[in-house]
Write an enzyme that holds these catalytic residues in place. Structure first.
Site, PDB file in Angstrom:
ATOM      1  CG  HIS A  80       0.074 -43.497  -6.125  1.00  0.00           C
ATOM      2  ND1 HIS A  80      -0.610 -43.930  -7.272  1.00  0.00           N
ATOM      3  CD2 HIS A  80       1.092 -44.185  -6.312  1.00  0.00           C
ATOM      4  CE1 HIS A  80       0.149 -44.828  -8.000  1.00  0.00           C
ATOM      5  NE2 HIS A  80       1.287 -44.792  -7.343  1.00  0.00           N
ATOM      6  CG  ASP A  92       1.864 -48.526  -4.710  1.00  0.00           C
ATOM      7  OD1 ASP A  92       1.171 -49.111  -4.097  1.00  0.00           O
ATOM      8  OD2 ASP A  92       2.168 -48.918  -5.877  1.00  0.00           O
TER       9      ASP A  92
END
Ligand SMILES: [Zn+2]
Length: 259
Positions: free
Chosen positions: A229, A82
């Site tokens: 992430h 992400d």
């Protein structure tokens, strides 16, 4: 004499003013176009007085709405990255995925897509999936007016298309996982399925690489969707955790592309 002149001009002004105060329709000629087309523009009242207050944020539902993508539907698990693309971290994540011969889903932020379109092209070229993760990672987006949500998601998709024409964006992931039924509806209307997750090692909170690895190892079940992430901050620990973590997940479950 002076006073007379002043009085005369005051009277003249008063007459003019009273004329202006007449409702427009009484002086419009018969058969004239409707008043709105002939009337002078209505002066806009001061913005600070009339600007409508921002609509209040709608409350978040007490529990996550139904129908969020939270597993792969098969035994192999899926990796999701992400908040990128990030020139510092995304290329390194892509190198590792390539070395491990696995693919992942990249939940990209529109603003970063606009800044680094070449990274979006590389993600697509190397066989990964794309997921819309909103324009600027607004955690409250799902609570805003539907038109605002739609404009945000649409803008992000357009940036992705500009970076990589024809790229498919089958998923939307709400920042912070703060879903509402409204954002689900908008995503669906734009042809995207909601993508949540089932394993969150909280790598955004800067644990060590070993902790990230342990958390993922302990929490992953068949069909898990793992949240990691590649953007939004220093991702050195996530990157360092990847080789062992990917090997571990591959061995125990297999790693699949989301469909
Ligand atoms: Zn995010």
């Amino acid at each position: 004499m002076q006073a007379r002149a002043v009085l005369a001009s005051v009277l003249a002004v008063a007459l003019v003013l009273s004329g202006c105060a007449q409702p427009h329709r009484t002086i419009a000629p018969v058969g004239a176009p409707p008043p709105e087309s002939t009337a002078p523009p209505t002066p806009k009242p001061h913005p600070s007085v009339t600007k409508p207050a921002k609509p209040p944020l709608r409350p978040l539902p007490a529990k996550l709405p139904a129908g969020l993508g939270r597993n792969t539907g098969v035994r192999p698990v899926a990796l999701t990255f992400d908040d990128g693309p990030s020139p510092a971290w995304t290329p390194k994540v892509l190198d590792q995925l390539k070395a491990a011969k696995v693919t992942a889903t990249f939940c990209v932020v529109g603003r970063e897509v606009q800044r680094h379109p070449e990274l979006v092209r590389r993600i697509v070229r190397e066989g990964h999936q794309l997921c819309n993760h909103s324009w600027r990672h607004d955690l409250d987006l799902a609570r805003r007016p539907v038109a605002e949500i739609r404009a945000d998601l649409d803008r992000t998709n357009k940036a992705i298309q500009k970076a990589s024409p024809g790229a498919k964006v089958p998923f939307y992931r709400q920042p912070g996982g703060r879903w509402t039924s409204e954002v689900l509806g908008v995503a669906k209307n734009l042809g995207m399925r909601p993508l949540h997750w089932s394993v969150d090692p909280q790598d955004w909170d800067k644990p060590t690489a070993a902790t990230i690895g342990k958390r993922v190892h302990a929490a992953t079940r068949p069909g898990a969707i793992v949240l990691l992430h590649d953007g939004g901050g220093n991702r050195a620990a996530t990157l360092a955790a990847c080789p062992k973590m990917i090997a571990d997940l591959k061995r125990r479950f297999g790693i699949t592309r989301l469909h």
